[in-house]
Structures are given as C-alpha cells and as structure tokens.
Write an enzyme that holds these catalytic residues in place. Sequence first.
Site, PDB file in Angstrom:
ATOM      1  N   TYR A   7      39.256  38.783  46.263  1.00  0.00           N
ATOM      2  CA  TYR A   7      38.767  40.136  45.954  1.00  0.00           C
ATOM      3  C   TYR A   7      39.545  41.148  46.809  1.00  0.00           C
ATOM      4  CZ  TYR A   7      35.431  43.907  44.914  1.00  0.00           C
ATOM      5  OH  TYR A   7      34.846  45.082  44.496  1.00  0.00           O
TER       6      TYR A   7
ATOM      7  N   SER B 265      37.692  49.573  46.523  1.00  0.00           N
ATOM      8  CA  SER B 265      36.486  49.151  47.250  1.00  0.00           C
ATOM      9  C   SER B 265      36.781  49.296  48.732  1.00  0.00           C
ATOM     10  CB  SER B 265      36.213  47.683  46.912  1.00  0.00           C
ATOM     11  OG  SER B 265      35.303  47.107  47.824  1.00  0.00           O
TER      12      SER B 265
HETATM   13  P1  NDP Z   1      29.069  46.175  37.056  1.00  0.00           P
HETATM   14  O1  NDP Z   1      29.078  44.682  37.011  1.00  0.00           O
HETATM   15  O2  NDP Z   1      27.790  46.892  36.836  1.00  0.00           O
HETATM   16  O3  NDP Z   1      30.154  46.758  36.066  1.00  0.00           O
HETATM   17  C1  NDP Z   1      31.336  46.096  35.707  1.00  0.00           C
HETATM   18  C2  NDP Z   1      31.793  46.631  34.370  1.00  0.00           C
HETATM   19  O4  NDP Z   1      33.021  45.988  33.988  1.00  0.00           O
HETATM   20  C3  NDP Z   1      30.794  46.374  33.250  1.00  0.00           C
HETATM   21  O5  NDP Z   1      30.668  47.544  32.472  1.00  0.00           O
HETATM   22  C4  NDP Z   1      31.441  45.272  32.449  1.00  0.00           C
HETATM   23  O6  NDP Z   1      31.045  45.388  31.082  1.00  0.00           O
HETATM   24  C5  NDP Z   1      32.914  45.601  32.622  1.00  0.00           C
HETATM   25  N1  NDP Z   1      33.768  44.463  32.308  1.00  0.00           N
HETATM   26  C6  NDP Z   1      33.707  43.218  32.853  1.00  0.00           C
HETATM   27  N2  NDP Z   1      34.617  42.420  32.292  1.00  0.00           N
HETATM   28  C7  NDP Z   1      35.274  43.167  31.347  1.00  0.00           C
HETATM   29  C8  NDP Z   1      36.309  42.885  30.424  1.00  0.00           C
HETATM   30  N3  NDP Z   1      36.880  41.686  30.375  1.00  0.00           N
HETATM   31  N4  NDP Z   1      36.715  43.874  29.596  1.00  0.00           N
HETATM   32  C9  NDP Z   1      36.135  45.099  29.656  1.00  0.00           C
HETATM   33  N5  NDP Z   1      35.163  45.427  30.523  1.00  0.00           N
HETATM   34  C10 NDP Z   1      34.733  44.463  31.357  1.00  0.00           C
HETATM   35  O7  NDP Z   1      29.649  46.529  38.505  1.00  0.00           O
HETATM   36  P2  NDP Z   1      30.048  47.913  39.231  1.00  0.00           P
HETATM   37  O8  NDP Z   1      29.696  49.078  38.433  1.00  0.00           O
HETATM   38  O9  NDP Z   1      29.552  47.787  40.615  1.00  0.00           O
HETATM   39  O10 NDP Z   1      31.633  47.730  39.318  1.00  0.00           O
HETATM   40  C11 NDP Z   1      32.566  48.681  38.886  1.00  0.00           C
HETATM   41  C12 NDP Z   1      33.763  48.680  39.821  1.00  0.00           C
HETATM   42  O11 NDP Z   1      33.355  49.091  41.119  1.00  0.00           O
HETATM   43  C13 NDP Z   1      34.454  47.336  40.002  1.00  0.00           C
HETATM   44  O12 NDP Z   1      35.849  47.519  39.979  1.00  0.00           O
HETATM   45  C14 NDP Z   1      34.003  46.897  41.396  1.00  0.00           C
HETATM   46  O13 NDP Z   1      34.941  46.042  41.998  1.00  0.00           O
HETATM   47  C15 NDP Z   1      33.907  48.232  42.080  1.00  0.00           C
HETATM   48  N6  NDP Z   1      33.078  48.253  43.288  1.00  0.00           N
HETATM   49  C16 NDP Z   1      31.724  48.000  43.225  1.00  0.00           C
HETATM   50  C17 NDP Z   1      30.971  47.969  44.380  1.00  0.00           C
HETATM   51  C18 NDP Z   1      29.517  47.624  44.375  1.00  0.00           C
HETATM   52  O14 NDP Z   1      28.958  47.386  45.457  1.00  0.00           O
HETATM   53  N7  NDP Z   1      28.853  47.595  43.241  1.00  0.00           N
HETATM   54  C19 NDP Z   1      31.575  48.254  45.682  1.00  0.00           C
HETATM   55  C20 NDP Z   1      32.986  48.530  45.635  1.00  0.00           C
HETATM   56  C21 NDP Z   1      33.690  48.525  44.474  1.00  0.00           C
HETATM   57  P3  NDP Z   1      30.926  44.173  30.016  1.00  0.00           P
HETATM   58  O15 NDP Z   1      30.305  43.025  30.743  1.00  0.00           O
HETATM   59  O16 NDP Z   1      30.044  44.795  28.969  1.00  0.00           O
HETATM   60  O17 NDP Z   1      32.308  43.925  29.534  1.00  0.00           O
END
Ligand code: NDP
Length: 253
Positions: A162, A149
């Site tokens: 974070y 990030s």
């Molecule tokens: P989302 O919340 O849309 O996606 C997060 C994903 O992680 C979901 O598919 C969720 O699926 C999965 N997840 C959560 N907990 C678990 C678990 N215990 N086991 C397996 N899967 C899990 O957010 P983003 O797409 O934005 O985030 C993706 C990445 O991008 C993260 O690492 C975030 O830190 C990073 N990021 C995002 C930014 C933003 O502004 N959105 C900016 C910078 C970085 P489920 O709940 O079905 O398990």
Amino acid sequence: NGGDLRGTVALVTGASSGIGEATARALAAEGASVALVARRGDRLERLAGELAGPGVRVLPVEADITDRDQARAAVARTVNELGSLDILVNNAGVMLLGPIDGAPIDEWDRMLDLNLRALLSVTEAALPHLLHAAESGPRRVSDLVNISSTAGRQVKRGSAVYNLTKHGVGAFSESFRQEFSRRHVRVGVVEPGAVDTELRDHLRPEVREAQAQRMASMERLQAADIAEAIRFMVTRPRHAMVNELLVRPTEQD
Ligand code: NDP
C-alpha cells in the site's frame, strides 16, 4: 461559495462510496456536471438521481477501471455525453494491509492494479481532454486530483505494498506537475489520514480486527472532510495551484 464550477465537467473514480461519493456531492454543489465511475452501478444510479439538478448533469458510468478498455470507455462516454472533461479525480483505491511474510500475493496485485495501473489508464485517456479544457474550457485551467494517503508520505510496517502504491501516486503526480504546469493542467495530491469509509471492509479478518482496535479510541475523519479539501483545490483561481493537502484526524499519530 457555491457555483464556482458551473459549466465544468468532472469525472470521479470510486464514486459509489466513501470519499468518491462525497467528492461527487461537493463538486455537483459547486455546479459541476459529474461522471460517477465505479463497478456498483446501482449505487451510482441512485447517487446520480440525487445529485442531478438545474445545470448539473450527472452520468453514472459502471466500469471496472482495472480493465484498460473499460477505463478508456468511461472517459470517452463522459466526454461524449457531458461535452468535455475539466476535472479528473483519481480516487478509486484499495488498502490491503498485512506483513510481507506470508502475504497473499493476489492482494498485492489488486493494489497495484487499482491504485496504480487503473489510475494511469484513466489519466492517459483523460489527458487530451484536460489539455483541451485548459486551452479552451470555461476556466482555461483543468485539474487532475490524485488521492494518495498518509501512507504516501509515511512508511509503516505491515503496509509495504500500500505504501509502495501511494508513494508511486505522489511521484507520478510531481513529474506530471513539471510536465504540464505551463499548459495549465494543475495537479494536486490529497493525503487523508483515517477516514470512516468502506475501505477497511476489504481487509482479511485478522488484519481488520487489529485495525479496528487501533482506531477504536480515535474520532476518524468523515468522507466530507476530504471532499472539502478537494473542492478547495479545484476552485482556486487559474494562477494558483495547490499541489498537496495532508489531512489527518486531529487525534491520529
Ligand atoms: P471505499 O472502499 O469506500 O471506496 C473505494 C471506491 O473505489 C469504491 O467506490 C469502489 O466502488 C471503487 N472501486 C474499487 N475497485 C474498483 C474498480 N476495479 N473499478 C472502479 N472502481 C473501483 O474507500 P475510500 O473512500 O476510503 O477510498 C477512496 C480512496 O481514498 C482510496 O484511494 C484510498 O486508498 C484513499 N484513502 C482512504 C483512507 C481511509 O481511511 N478511508 C485514508 C487514506 C486514503 P465499487 O466497489 O463499486 O467498484
């Protein structure tokens, strides 16, 4: 463009929404078979149905990767059912912001467990397969992509743990690069700015409100913008490794 990843197998964690879902789409469009890993199996099933096509197998793997056994089993199923593992995208993550003072400590644990420990569990399980693909896979190179990030480069008040986890992702990735580059396992870190996903739905209401106000006047990135950066990384020729891509919304500070 299109088809550069034919014959390869990718595993994407957090593929049930946001950046992970968009990444699965982008890699499948390049011809990769893809294992979709997350907890919400219904969403994975739906996406798998949509993406599977000629030469592209898509395997939904319902797993909570904070449980090391489930993380290992997800990798094992991928290799057993899709035949190899050429590309691992460690994307699953959670962002629980707020001041250190008075923070619910379970939020810190959730970030450490998913953003760091789960990433390490999946990587450790995948490593022998990435090494194998680099030696004898279709491209003779393999890829580890870790989603960090802007918080992995820029520390801010209200983002302490974070920031800690995402700086940790960067540090681990650089040491990984030094250890495995000669064996053709590439590593790339992607550092998105604000992306329009479900990430902020998990914030406490008062923190979410403050975030929403900060984001209100800004056009955020779409998940597909980040998927495109990942696609670029993993489709470079064997001799070129893109180690880092920082992608911000144009209007972000
Ligand atoms: P989302 O919340 O849309 O996606 C997060 C994903 O992680 C979901 O598919 C969720 O699926 C999965 N997840 C959560 N907990 C678990 C678990 N215990 N086991 C397996 N899967 C899990 O957010 P983003 O797409 O934005 O985030 C993706 C990445 O991008 C993260 O690492 C975030 O830190 C990073 N990021 C995002 C930014 C933003 O502004 N959105 C900016 C910078 C970085 P489920 O709940 O079905 O398990």
